[in-house]
Design an enzyme around this catalytic site. Structure first.
Site, mmCIF file in Angstrom:
data_model
loop_
_atom_site.group_PDB
_atom_site.id
_atom_site.type_symbol
_atom_site.label_atom_id
_atom_site.label_comp_id
_atom_site.label_asym_id
_atom_site.label_seq_id
_atom_site.Cartn_x
_atom_site.Cartn_y
_atom_site.Cartn_z
ATOM 1 N N ASP A 75 0.811 -1.226 0.000
ATOM 2 C CA ASP A 75 0.000 0.000 0.000
ATOM 3 C C ASP A 75 0.841 1.272 0.000
ATOM 4 O OD1 ASP A 75 -2.249 -1.636 0.104
ATOM 5 O OD2 ASP A 75 -2.299 -1.611 2.293
ATOM 6 N N LYS A 78 1.979 2.086 -5.039
ATOM 7 C CA LYS A 78 2.551 1.515 -6.271
ATOM 8 C C LYS A 78 1.643 1.778 -7.478
ATOM 9 C CE LYS A 78 2.504 -2.505 -4.278
ATOM 10 N NZ LYS A 78 2.125 -2.142 -2.895
ATOM 11 N N GLY A 102 -4.553 -4.228 -3.845
ATOM 12 C CA GLY A 102 -5.516 -3.175 -4.165
ATOM 13 C C GLY A 102 -4.709 -1.958 -4.546
ATOM 14 N N HIS A 103 -4.661 -1.655 -5.830
ATOM 15 C CA HIS A 103 -3.830 -0.554 -6.316
ATOM 16 C C HIS A 103 -4.735 0.583 -6.776
ATOM 17 C CE1 HIS A 103 -0.469 -3.711 -7.257
ATOM 18 N NE2 HIS A 103 -0.689 -3.548 -5.977
ATOM 19 N N GLN A 286 1.985 -6.130 -3.095
ATOM 20 C CA GLN A 286 2.430 -6.236 -1.698
ATOM 21 C C GLN A 286 3.724 -5.430 -1.498
ATOM 22 O OE1 GLN A 286 1.353 -9.525 -3.291
ATOM 23 N NE2 GLN A 286 -0.570 -8.643 -2.683
#
Ligand code: GDP
Ligand code: IMO
Ligand code: MG
Length: 498
Positions: A75, A78, A102-103, A286
């Site tokens: 988080d 990225k 979750g990007h 990650q």
């Protein structure tokens, strides 16, 4: 000229060169032998592979490559940074993880949360690849594709998934749920997406790959056998309700049909793209401290999140990776259980959470917060080979007049450079803090390093000095536009300056 001669020599040297496939494995190997005789094996081997492959397509140099890797516990931002890079990189390849990621990308106020689909999808001219190192839940993938389509995003002809990627099936989630809640087991605080059990099956050599998903006979047999086994284990260990193999087969056979148009040999696709001079950004998921080998084991995810994973997770050789870019927040967060030396468990931590909107992009879980941890950032630099750092969420510290930074660890009163191998090792760590002056002024609308307040520039310079990596980009807000590019970084990566 030397390379041309060597390639010719290598061809002549290989007995059956006339029958060779277009992929030049054998000539390159033979050439490597020739070079070894000359004492220049690695240099020549690499050059010949690249040049040979490129020459066959009328190009003489391969495209540039960069790995985007999370330098903390995920988080870090990225998604936003990959999106910025896609202004010039033409291919984005995800190499690890699954829909546990979750990007978030925000373009002109419009928010996208990508889980499996790489960030390149938001630029129609970009090719997006989900590599073999990723575990794919077909239903989650199709759901994400459908929501992108509904948002008017192009996904046909520019999004590909590897035929060698592993498939997540419902029994993976069943096993994870059982094991996370079983008495006596260490609770990792996973995302409950079946990620760990899917990687277990991969390494146990009993997984289903995307190519097998498309093979309907094989799919049926696989699901029948796997369900029988997993139902028995889950019932015995966790008293879980059995899953219906027939229903599962119908659902996944249907998904397979919809997924088929996206499936490719993506290692070949990526290596060809490189040979054609196209640039590739490898999108990590990650972060370093969640890596299966190098993270805070067992409180990690089950894949190689670090930069080495970019090679194994895509089939692009490590020799073709030019740059590793580490992404770090200006402070630190973590979701789920496990060690976090610089964690703030007080009102200041709550304040960072609120100001940074630190809630999981996928699960909505509140993220744990703390100050920037330089020993961990140095460790991430070492493990990943980070040459450029991107510092995100600088704006979240805008209100502070003083910013504590963890500059070192002490164990039993003695300084140490080592990061513990055991999670319990972190219990003995005492963080050594240094207070940096805050800038106490807004940075969200600043677009050049020179315009940043002096204390903010000093904060960044201190990070550079302590990590040995250069800060190439600074993010001062979630939007694509809220980005400061350092000219040297811009020119090395061929980006447009803002
Ligand atoms: P990722 O998983 O590394 O892509 O990061 P996430 O998207 O899960 O979490 C990063 C969060 O921070 C998202 O909500 C982003 O929109 C947001 N974000 C990214 N960069 C910045 C920044 O510079 N400032 C602020 N305030 N938010 C940011
Ligand atoms: P992105 O790509 C933050 C964490 C989970 C849990 C641990 C293991 O958005 O940075 P898993 O479901 O992977 O078996 O969970 O890893 N985790 C993440 N934390 N960002 C992520 O991804 C994460 N993906 C997994 O919270 O602690
Ligand atoms: Mg995230």
């Amino acid at each position: 000229m030397l390379l041309h001669s060597l390639i010719r020599y290598a061809r002549a040297y290989t007995p059956s060169s006339a029958d060779l496939p277009s992929f030049p494995v054998y000539p390159a190997a033979a050439a490597r032998q020739v070079c070894a005789t000359l004492g220049r094996a690695s240099i020549c081997g690499r050059a010949i592979f690249q040049v040979e492959f490129a020459l066959s397509r009328g190009k003489t140099s391969r495209g540039r490559t960069a790995v985007i890797v999370g330098a903390q516990w995920g988080d870090e931002g990225k998604g936003k940074i990959v999106d910025v890079l896609t202004q010039t990189f033409s291919v984005v390849a995800r190499y690890a993880g699954g829909h546990n990621a979750g990007h978030t990308v925000i373009i002109n106020g419009k928010k996208f949360i990508l889980q499996l689909v790489p960030g390149g999808i938001l630029r129609p001219e970009c090719t997006s690849v989900v590599g073999n190192g990723v575990v794919i839940d077909p239903l989650a993938f199709l759901k994400e594709v459908a929501s992108l389509r509904a948002a008017g995003v192009k996904v046909d002809g520019n999004l590909f998934i590897s035929n060698r990627a592993q498939v997540i099936l419902p029994y993976h989630r069943m096993m994870e749920l059982g094991s996370e809640n079983a008495p006596g087991r260490v609770k990792i605080g996973t995302t409950s997406r079946g990620i760990g059990p899917a990687y277990e099956d991969k390494m146990g050599r009993r997984g289903l790959r995307v190519a097998d998903l498309l093979d309907i006979q094989l799919l049926r047999t696989h699901i029948e056998n796997a369900c029988r086994e997993k139902n028995m284990i889950a019932h015995a260990l966790f008293n879980s309700e059995p899953l219906d193999a027939d229903k599962m087969f119908r659902e996944y056979a249907n998904a397979a049909e919809k997924i088929a148009p996206f499936v490719r040999d993506t290692a070949l696709l990526l290596n060809r793209a490189l040979a054609e001079g196209k640039s590739i950004v490898f999108e990590g998921a990650q972060g370093t401290m969640l890596d299966i080998d190098h993270g805070t084991y067992p409180f990690v995810t089950s894949s190689s999140a670090t930069s080495g994973g970019a090679a194994t997770g895509t089939g692009v050789p490590p020799t073709s990776i030019d740059t590793v870019i580490g992404i770090t927040k200006a402070y630190c967060t973590r979701v789920g259980s496990g060690p976090f030396p610089s964690e703030l468990l007080d009102a200041q931590g709550e304040d960072l959470r609120k100001r940074g909107n630190e809630y999981g992009a996928v699960t909505g879980r509140p993220r744990r917060t703390g100050w920037l941890d330089l020993p961990l950032l140095r460790y991430a630099g070492m493990i990943n080979g980070i040459s450029w750092l991107v510092v995100t969420k600088l704006d979240v510290l805008d209100h502070l007049t003083e910013i504590p930074v963890c500059v070192g660890y002490k164990v039993d009163g003695k300084g140490t450079d080592e990061v513990p191998a055991q999670a319990c090792g972190y219990e003995n760590i005492e963080c050594v803090y240094r207070n940096m002056p805050g800038w106490a002024s807004p940075t969200q609308d600043i677009r050049t390093v020179e315009d940043l307040p002096k204390a903010a520039r000093e904060y960044l310079a201190f990070i550079e000095k302590e990590t040995g990596a250069q800060v190439g980009m600074i993010s001062t807000g979630p939007d694509r536009e809220q980005t400061i590019l350092v000219p040297e970084f811009t020119s090395e990566l061929g980006l447009k300056s803002n």
